[in-house]
Design a protein around this motif. Structure first.
Motif, PDB file in Angstrom:
ATOM      1  N   LEU A 153      -6.845   4.318  67.073  1.00 18.98           N
ATOM      2  CA  LEU A 153      -7.877   3.439  67.306  1.00 18.98           C
ATOM      3  C   LEU A 153      -7.550   2.313  68.267  1.00 18.98           C
ATOM      4  CD1 LEU A 153      -6.488   0.868  64.463  1.00 18.98           C
ATOM      5  CD2 LEU A 153      -5.159   2.268  65.574  1.00 18.98           C
ATOM      6  N   GLY A 154      -8.294   1.509  68.228  1.00 21.61           N
ATOM      7  CA  GLY A 154      -8.113   0.406  69.641  1.00 21.61           C
ATOM      8  C   GLY A 154      -7.106  -0.293  69.164  1.00 21.61           C
ATOM      9  N   ASN A 155      -6.507  -0.923  70.292  1.00 21.79           N
ATOM     10  CA  ASN A 155      -5.243  -1.810  69.882  1.00 21.79           C
ATOM     11  C   ASN A 155      -5.823  -3.187  69.699  1.00 21.79           C
ATOM     12  OD1 ASN A 155      -5.300  -2.988  72.418  1.00 21.79           O
ATOM     13  ND2 ASN A 155      -3.882  -1.413  73.142  1.00 21.79           N
ATOM     14  N   ASP A 156      -5.027  -4.336  69.739  1.00 16.53           N
ATOM     15  CA  ASP A 156      -5.397  -5.746  69.565  1.00 16.53           C
ATOM     16  C   ASP A 156      -5.678  -6.239  70.951  1.00 16.53           C
ATOM     17  OD1 ASP A 156      -5.215  -5.795  66.897  1.00 16.53           O
ATOM     18  OD2 ASP A 156      -3.203  -6.617  66.851  1.00 16.53           O
ATOM     19  N   ALA A 157      -5.479  -5.573  71.934  1.00 15.19           N
ATOM     20  CA  ALA A 157      -6.032  -6.030  73.362  1.00 15.19           C
ATOM     21  C   ALA A 157      -7.356  -5.737  73.501  1.00 15.19           C
ATOM     22  CB  ALA A 157      -5.372  -5.431  74.452  1.00 15.19           C
ATOM     23  N   PRO A 280     -11.178  -2.407  64.103  1.00 14.45           N
ATOM     24  CA  PRO A 280     -11.539  -1.206  64.835  1.00 14.45           C
ATOM     25  C   PRO A 280     -11.487   0.061  64.042  1.00 14.45           C
ATOM     26  CG  PRO A 280      -9.185  -1.744  65.203  1.00 14.45           C
ATOM     27  CD  PRO A 280      -9.798  -2.821  64.285  1.00 14.45           C
ATOM     28  N   CYS A 281     -12.072  -0.313  62.826  1.00 20.75           N
ATOM     29  CA  CYS A 281     -12.376   0.840  61.909  1.00 20.75           C
ATOM     30  C   CYS A 281     -13.550   1.127  61.818  1.00 20.75           C
ATOM     31  CB  CYS A 281     -11.405   0.616  60.541  1.00 20.75           C
ATOM     32  SG  CYS A 281     -11.880  -0.949  59.851  1.00 20.75           S
ATOM     33  N   ILE A 282     -14.214   2.451  61.716  1.00 22.84           N
ATOM     34  CA  ILE A 282     -15.498   2.799  61.415  1.00 22.84           C
ATOM     35  C   ILE A 282     -15.940   2.583  59.953  1.00 22.84           C
ATOM     36  CG2 ILE A 282     -15.103   5.205  60.707  1.00 22.84           C
ATOM     37  CD1 ILE A 282     -17.499   5.689  62.642  1.00 22.84           C
ATOM     38  N   PRO A 283     -17.054   1.867  59.794  1.00 19.60           N
ATOM     39  CA  PRO A 283     -17.587   1.679  58.566  1.00 19.60           C
ATOM     40  C   PRO A 283     -18.065   2.978  57.658  1.00 19.60           C
ATOM     41  CG  PRO A 283     -18.597   0.340  59.916  1.00 19.60           C
ATOM     42  CD  PRO A 283     -17.843   1.201  60.965  1.00 19.60           C
ATOM     43  N   ASP A 284     -17.559   2.990  56.506  1.00 18.79           N
ATOM     44  CA  ASP A 284     -17.905   4.326  55.470  1.00 18.79           C
ATOM     45  C   ASP A 284     -19.280   4.544  55.287  1.00 18.79           C
ATOM     46  OD1 ASP A 284     -18.778   2.703  53.527  1.00 18.79           O
ATOM     47  OD2 ASP A 284     -17.076   2.927  52.463  1.00 18.79           O
ATOM     48  N   THR A 285     -20.139   3.694  55.949  1.00 20.86           N
ATOM     49  CA  THR A 285     -21.767   3.604  55.792  1.00 20.86           C
ATOM     50  C   THR A 285     -22.116   4.508  57.049  1.00 20.86           C
ATOM     51  OG1 THR A 285     -22.111   1.186  56.523  1.00 20.86           O
ATOM     52  CG2 THR A 285     -21.989   1.981  54.363  1.00 20.86           C
ATOM     53  N   ALA A 303     -14.543   4.975  46.969  1.00 25.17           N
ATOM     54  CA  ALA A 303     -14.989   4.862  48.497  1.00 25.17           C
ATOM     55  C   ALA A 303     -13.872   4.855  49.351  1.00 25.17           C
ATOM     56  CB  ALA A 303     -16.160   3.758  48.771  1.00 25.17           C
ATOM     57  N   PRO A 304     -13.774   5.264  50.678  1.00 19.32           N
ATOM     58  CA  PRO A 304     -12.657   5.326  51.445  1.00 19.32           C
ATOM     59  C   PRO A 304     -12.416   3.830  51.972  1.00 19.32           C
ATOM     60  CG  PRO A 304     -14.718   6.348  52.582  1.00 19.32           C
ATOM     61  CD  PRO A 304     -14.945   6.343  51.118  1.00 19.32           C
ATOM     62  N   GLY A 305     -11.313   3.420  51.751  1.00 23.30           N
ATOM     63  CA  GLY A 305     -10.879   2.068  52.508  1.00 23.30           C
ATOM     64  C   GLY A 305     -10.500   2.184  53.823  1.00 23.30           C
ATOM     65  N   THR A 306     -10.126   1.058  54.257  1.00 20.88           N
ATOM     66  CA  THR A 306      -9.969   0.741  55.661  1.00 20.88           C
ATOM     67  C   THR A 306      -8.845   1.697  56.157  1.00 20.88           C
ATOM     68  OG1 THR A 306      -9.825  -1.506  55.141  1.00 20.88           O
ATOM     69  CG2 THR A 306      -8.905  -1.101  57.219  1.00 20.88           C
ATOM     70  N   TYR A 307      -9.174   2.266  57.163  1.00 17.22           N
ATOM     71  CA  TYR A 307      -8.244   3.203  57.950  1.00 17.22           C
ATOM     72  C   TYR A 307      -8.198   4.708  57.349  1.00 17.22           C
ATOM     73  CZ  TYR A 307      -7.618  -0.435  61.305  1.00 17.22           C
ATOM     74  OH  TYR A 307      -7.632  -1.390  62.042  1.00 17.22           O
ATOM     75  N   ALA A 308      -8.933   4.923  56.123  1.00 18.64           N
ATOM     76  CA  ALA A 308      -8.954   6.347  55.726  1.00 18.64           C
ATOM     77  C   ALA A 308      -9.344   7.263  56.421  1.00 18.64           C
ATOM     78  CB  ALA A 308      -9.756   6.300  54.481  1.00 18.64           C
ATOM     79  N   ALA A 309     -10.630   6.948  57.356  1.00 17.27           N
ATOM     80  CA  ALA A 309     -11.265   7.897  58.021  1.00 17.27           C
ATOM     81  C   ALA A 309     -10.144   8.391  59.224  1.00 17.27           C
ATOM     82  CB  ALA A 309     -12.714   7.712  58.741  1.00 17.27           C
ATOM     83  N   VAL A 359     -12.656   3.762  71.960  1.00 17.27           N
ATOM     84  CA  VAL A 359     -12.349   2.615  71.400  1.00 17.27           C
ATOM     85  C   VAL A 359     -13.703   1.470  70.870  1.00 17.27           C
ATOM     86  CG1 VAL A 359     -11.292   0.256  71.103  1.00 17.27           C
ATOM     87  CG2 VAL A 359     -10.321   2.047  72.340  1.00 17.27           C
ATOM     88  N   HIS A 360     -13.643   1.267  69.455  1.00 20.20           N
ATOM     89  CA  HIS A 360     -14.876   0.554  69.091  1.00 20.20           C
ATOM     90  C   HIS A 360     -14.488  -0.599  68.032  1.00 20.20           C
ATOM     91  CE1 HIS A 360     -17.660   3.736  70.413  1.00 20.20           C
ATOM     92  NE2 HIS A 360     -16.528   4.557  70.077  1.00 20.20           N
ATOM     93  N   VAL A 361     -14.883  -1.835  68.175  1.00 24.03           N
ATOM     94  CA  VAL A 361     -14.537  -2.974  67.219  1.00 24.03           C
ATOM     95  C   VAL A 361     -16.000  -3.160  66.173  1.00 24.03           C
ATOM     96  CG1 VAL A 361     -13.478  -5.066  66.690  1.00 24.03           C
ATOM     97  CG2 VAL A 361     -12.774  -3.528  68.687  1.00 24.03           C
ATOM     98  N   TYR A 362     -15.559  -3.311  64.994  1.00 24.07           N
ATOM     99  CA  TYR A 362     -16.660  -3.659  64.159  1.00 24.07           C
ATOM    100  C   TYR A 362     -16.621  -5.071  63.393  1.00 24.07           C
ATOM    101  CZ  TYR A 362     -17.299   1.380  64.810  1.00 24.07           C
ATOM    102  OH  TYR A 362     -17.434   2.485  65.478  1.00 24.07           O
ATOM    103  N   ALA A 363     -17.526  -5.689  63.034  1.00 32.29           N
ATOM    104  CA  ALA A 363     -17.585  -6.946  62.206  1.00 32.29           C
ATOM    105  C   ALA A 363     -17.870  -6.576  60.960  1.00 32.29           C
ATOM    106  CB  ALA A 363     -18.463  -7.937  62.940  1.00 32.29           C
ATOM    107  N   TYR A 364     -17.425  -7.141  59.954  1.00 32.70           N
ATOM    108  CA  TYR A 364     -17.552  -6.904  58.757  1.00 32.70           C
ATOM    109  C   TYR A 364     -17.664  -8.326  57.907  1.00 32.70           C
ATOM    110  CZ  TYR A 364     -15.837  -2.563  58.930  1.00 32.70           C
ATOM    111  OH  TYR A 364     -15.568  -0.850  59.203  1.00 32.70           O
ATOM    112  N   THR A 365     -18.619  -8.561  56.898  1.00 27.08           N
ATOM    113  CA  THR A 365     -18.593 -10.096  56.170  1.00 27.08           C
ATOM    114  C   THR A 365     -18.342  -9.636  54.793  1.00 27.08           C
ATOM    115  OG1 THR A 365     -20.279 -10.755  57.737  1.00 27.08           O
ATOM    116  CG2 THR A 365     -20.078 -12.161  55.819  1.00 27.08           C
ATOM    117  N   VAL A 366     -17.708 -10.755  54.117  1.00 27.00           N
ATOM    118  CA  VAL A 366     -17.537 -10.949  52.735  1.00 27.00           C
ATOM    119  C   VAL A 366     -18.989 -11.501  52.160  1.00 27.00           C
ATOM    120  CG1 VAL A 366     -16.353 -11.800  50.672  1.00 27.00           C
ATOM    121  CG2 VAL A 366     -15.213 -11.066  52.682  1.00 27.00           C
TER     122      VAL A 366
END
Length: 378
Positions: A153-157, A280-285, A303-309, A359-366
């Motif tokens: 996965l992509g790093n924090d840089a 940097p984790c792909i959504p399960d959707t 459902a798969p959680g963070t970094y399962a894929a 590398v890809h980075v995604y946004a999520y919202t609660v």
């Protein structure tokens, strides 16, 4: 292109097969499936118990799914060994020595966290034991000269600047307060975000893991009156911190990263609503992982959680090597270094430092008590 066993027979047939067999998995170190003619193991290294177990569970299960599918029709049935570090850099060195000493272990899915990766990396490198972390994001891990290190996965840089862009361009926040938890991961990420935000940063503070009273930090934040707070750290502290910030009067945006992307963060209730999570984790959707998500849910009932894929992809690289007849660490390391195939999360290929080429980075919202994907941060 290698055959991807997740999809080979269709999800319905797969779900039935998985309900009938679970070969080659283990709940404890040193136990599990396999056969007498093939003494090969893959290992998980990370938190199975402890405060960070919620982040370890999806990684454990993602790798387990790949191994289960491999073992369904494989001549060489691979065992699954777990080294429970509890995510602690203090526990990591001894566990790494134990893993390195088990000659049947041909690859490590992990270490899961950056701190334990830094503590264990020398041992794995000396043993020639290849590792593929699906979740450790501190950029400096790739600068240690470990030829055994790989990151899926992509790093924090990449995540840090993406988070800063989101804060500036999407949230339109002109003032930000940055907090970190003093961990290798959290402090490193917060430092990158702080640098990228530049003059928009109106204050910083450092808390400690396992801390529960954040009143001093809350006072600093409310005095600074920022539009947003960025927190670099894990969900255990973030869950408490956001509640105390809201109770203290902070009504701006709360922005966090992948270390907080766990259902346990939702225990903060109403205080967590509106939190932005980068990862940097792909959504399960995502359509790319839809069939994987169905297979995962069929085996684990969730459902798969963070970094399962990402863990599934990491394990699948090692399993592809085993399918090619590899039975030793030296050949497996060369196989991983040269690997260039499409996984379910991305094209899986590593540069000479072990970093991923894609590398890809995604946004999520609660939102309404759930962590909802918003899309990729371009």
């Amino acid at each position: 292109m290698r055959r991807n066993k997740v999809f080979a027979a269709g999800v319905a047939t797969l779900a039935l097969g998985l309900s009938l067999t679970a070969c080659g998995t283990t709940e404890d170190k040193g136990d599990g499936g396999g056969d007498a003619g093939c003494d090969l193991s893959l290992a998980f290294f990370g938190p199975e118990t402890g405060d960070a177990a919620g982040l370890g569970k999806p990684i454990i299960q993602g790798a387990q799914l790949a191994i289960d599918q491999h073992n369904e029709d494989a001549d060489c049935k691979v065992k699954y060994v777990k080294y429970d570090s509890q995510g602690s850099p203090d526990e990591a060195p001894a566990l790494a020595t134990e893993a390195a000493g088990d000659e049947s272990v041909i690859g490590i899915v992990g270490p899961a966290f950056s701190g334990e990766s830094a503590a264990a990396g020398d041992t794995f490198a000396e043993a020639g034991l290849p590792t593929i972390t699906p979740s450790a994001t501190n950029p400096t891990l790739a600068d240690n000269g470990w030829d055994t290190f790989h990151r899926a996965l992509g790093n924090d840089a990449t995540q840090g600047p993406a988070a800063a862009r989101y804060i500036k361009d999407t949230l339109k926040a002109s003032s930000v307060f940055v907090i970190d938890d003093a961990s290798e991961y959290g402090a490193g990420l917060a430092g990158i975000v702080e640098k990228d935000l530049g003059g928009a940063v109106k204050g910083t503070d450092t808390i400690q893991q396992k801390q529960t009273d954040f009143s001093a930090t809350v006072t600093k934040v409310t005095d600074a009156k920022p539009d947003a707070v960025f927190f670099g750290g894990y969900y255990a502290e973030a869950t408490i911190l956001i509640g105390q910030l809201r109770d203290g009067g902070f009504d701006g945006k709360f922005v966090v990263a992948d270390g907080v992307k766990d259902p346990a963060f939702l225990d903060a209730g109403k205080a967590a609503e509106g939190t932005i999570i980068t990862c940097p984790c792909i959504p399960d959707t995502d359509p790319a992982v839809a069939d994987f998500a169905k297979a995962y849910s069929a085996e684990f009932g969730e459902a798969p959680g963070t970094y399962a894929a990402e863990a599934y992809d990491a394990a699948s690289i090692f399993l592809a090597g085993i399918e090619d007849g590899i039975d030793n660490r030296e050949d497996m390391l060369k196989f991983v270094n040269d690997y260039d195939e499409k996984g379910i999360t991305k094209q899986l290929k590593f540069d000479d430092k072990g970093e991923p080429a894609d590398v890809h980075v995604y946004a999520y919202t609660v939102k309404d008590g759930a962590i909802v994907p918003e899309g990729e941060i371009k």
